[in-house]
Motif scaffolding. Structure first.
Motif, PDB file in Angstrom:
ATOM      1  N   GLU A 116     -14.431  66.760 -23.946  1.00 24.60           N
ATOM      2  CA  GLU A 116     -12.776  66.700 -23.511  1.00 24.60           C
ATOM      3  C   GLU A 116     -11.772  68.226 -23.996  1.00 24.60           C
ATOM      4  O   GLU A 116     -11.911  68.915 -23.896  1.00 24.60           O
ATOM      5  N   LEU A 117     -11.411  68.470 -22.047  1.00 29.27           N
ATOM      6  CA  LEU A 117     -10.237  69.113 -22.540  1.00 29.27           C
ATOM      7  C   LEU A 117      -9.356  69.530 -23.050  1.00 29.27           C
ATOM      8  O   LEU A 117      -9.625  70.923 -23.708  1.00 29.27           O
ATOM      9  N   ILE A 118      -8.776  68.897 -23.413  1.00 25.18           N
ATOM     10  CA  ILE A 118      -7.226  68.970 -24.017  1.00 25.18           C
ATOM     11  C   ILE A 118      -8.440  69.371 -25.129  1.00 25.18           C
ATOM     12  O   ILE A 118      -7.929  70.203 -26.331  1.00 25.18           O
ATOM     13  N   LYS A 119      -9.409  69.041 -26.094  1.00 22.87           N
ATOM     14  CA  LYS A 119      -9.904  69.082 -27.584  1.00 22.87           C
ATOM     15  C   LYS A 119     -10.797  70.830 -27.295  1.00 22.87           C
ATOM     16  O   LYS A 119     -10.257  71.136 -28.325  1.00 22.87           O
ATOM     17  N   LEU A 120     -11.289  71.238 -26.538  1.00 26.32           N
ATOM     18  CA  LEU A 120     -11.864  72.487 -25.949  1.00 26.32           C
ATOM     19  C   LEU A 120     -10.681  73.103 -25.613  1.00 26.32           C
ATOM     20  O   LEU A 120     -11.081  74.477 -27.201  1.00 26.32           O
ATOM     21  N   LEU A 121      -9.628  73.120 -25.384  1.00 25.16           N
ATOM     22  CA  LEU A 121      -8.123  74.075 -26.103  1.00 25.16           C
ATOM     23  C   LEU A 121      -8.029  74.319 -26.911  1.00 25.16           C
ATOM     24  O   LEU A 121      -7.730  75.363 -27.790  1.00 25.16           O
ATOM     25  N   LYS A 122      -7.550  72.979 -27.928  1.00 21.21           N
ATOM     26  CA  LYS A 122      -7.682  73.481 -29.377  1.00 21.21           C
ATOM     27  C   LYS A 122      -8.257  73.551 -30.138  1.00 21.21           C
ATOM     28  O   LYS A 122      -7.778  74.274 -31.394  1.00 21.21           O
TER      29      LYS A 122
END
Length: 69
Positions: free
Chosen positions: A13-19
């Motif tokens: 998921e996008l937000i998981k990648l950013l973290k």
């Protein structure tokens, strides 16, 4: 350009990648980046916080470029 390897996962998921890539300090900050239109997926703004990123996708945010493999 940075590389993120899925390692057997179908997507991230996008937000998981950013973290995970330490572009954001928290999930809340990652969500704000997406809501503010700061994240591009394959050259187009990505507004879905939980967008499923798959092999071949290119994410751009600020000076970061991340290739999903």
């Amino acid at each position: 350009m940075d590389i993120y390897k899925l390692n057997g996962e179908e997507y991230i998921e996008l937000i998981k990648l950013l973290k995970t890539m330490r572009i954001s300090e928290s999930g809340g900050q990652a969500k704000l980046m997406v809501e503010d239109g700061l994240v591009k997926r394959n050259g187009e703004p990505e507004m879905r916080k939980r967008a499923k990123l798959r092999a071949g996708d290119l994410i751009e945010v600020f000076e970061f470029k991340i290739k999903i493999e």
